[in-house]
Scaffold this motif. Structure first.
Motif: not given
Length: 263
Positions: A40-41, A43, A69, A72, A74-75
């Motif tokens: 999993e990423f 984070l 980030m 991707k 994410q975040g």
């Protein structure tokens, strides 16, 4: 450095990112290699890296890691966007900071936390870009976002410098100094009565080392030097807005669309 020879394995934390060049492809490649070993990423790990870089004032690296980030998927939180906005301003990349600000304002028009407005006003104030600073303040009023004490003081000071005393007086009639300030003391939110000048609490902080500002209730630390990474939970508090009187200091209409936040 990482070993890509006969003993392949996951890179170790912390990433040797500071040893890399400023070439985007090299940084992105190193980060891609790191996450390739994760199911999993990671984070939490990436955010720890960002906080470390922020503490060390590695603004270029913060920009690179945050953009990577976000690329991707994410975040994508207000905290991450504020981190990027602050780093762009620190690295004197004003055009990119303004582009990000515009996208955020247009997409999250009625839910953008006050801290973003404070940051842009601080950025423009430091660069004596008064017209743009007034535009941000006008957006705050139009969106019924209550300005922080420091923003009222900043805008008022510019009015005085420019000889716009009518607007200065109107501003302070509308936003008089508050009677109460909120602070965190030993982890607890405390309501402190203001005595005399509006900077009373700031003097109190200098006297008591264990007092920290509550960014969700009073954002007096909006200057670029005092801006810090803010947890997503604090942004949830900061997202609360207060409706104001119908009369506004500024008013400028604008059309809003919802662009893609590709940063």
């Amino acid at each position: 450095m990482w070993n890509f020879g006969f003993n392949p394995g996951p890179p170790h934390f912390p990433l040797p990112i500071k040893e890399l060049s400023n070439v985007k492809e090299e940084v992105y490649g190193a980060l891609d290699t790191y996450v390739a070993w994760e199911l999993e990423f990671p984070l939490v790990t990436v955010k720890k890296v960002l906080k470390t870089l922020q503490h060390e004032k590695e603004w270029k690296r913060i920009i690179q890691v945050t953009k990577w980030m976000l690329s991707k998927g994410q975040g994508k939180t207000m905290g991450s966007y504020f981190t990027l906005l602050n780093a762009l301003a620190k690295d004197d990349r004003l055009d990119e900071a303004e582009e990000l600000w515009t996208k955020l304002l247009m997409r999250y028009t009625e839910s953008l936390p006050r801290k973003f407005f404070d940051k842009m006003i601080s950025i423009y104030r430091r660069r004596s870009m008064h017209d743009k600073m007034f535009e941000v303040f006008a957006d705050m009023e139009e969106l019924s976002v209550k300005p922080s004490i420091s923003v009222v003081s900043t805008v008022g000071n510019v009015f005085k410098e420019l000889g716009m005393m009518d607007k200065y007086e109107k501003l302070h009639r509308k936003y008089p100094p508050p009677k109460w300030e909120y602070r965190f003391i030993k982890g607890k939110r405390v309501k402190i009565k203001v005595q005399g000048q509006s900077n009373y609490v700031d003097k109190y902080i200098r006297k008591h080392d264990n007092v920290e500002p509550d960014s969700g209730l009073r954002d007096d630390d909006s200057s670029e030097e005092n801006s810090e990474l803010t947890d997503d939970e604090q942004f949830e508090q900061d997202a609360d807005v207060t409706h104001m009187e119908p009369e506004q200091i500024f008013y400028e209409s604008s059309e809003s669309t919802e662009p893609s936040l590709d940063v």
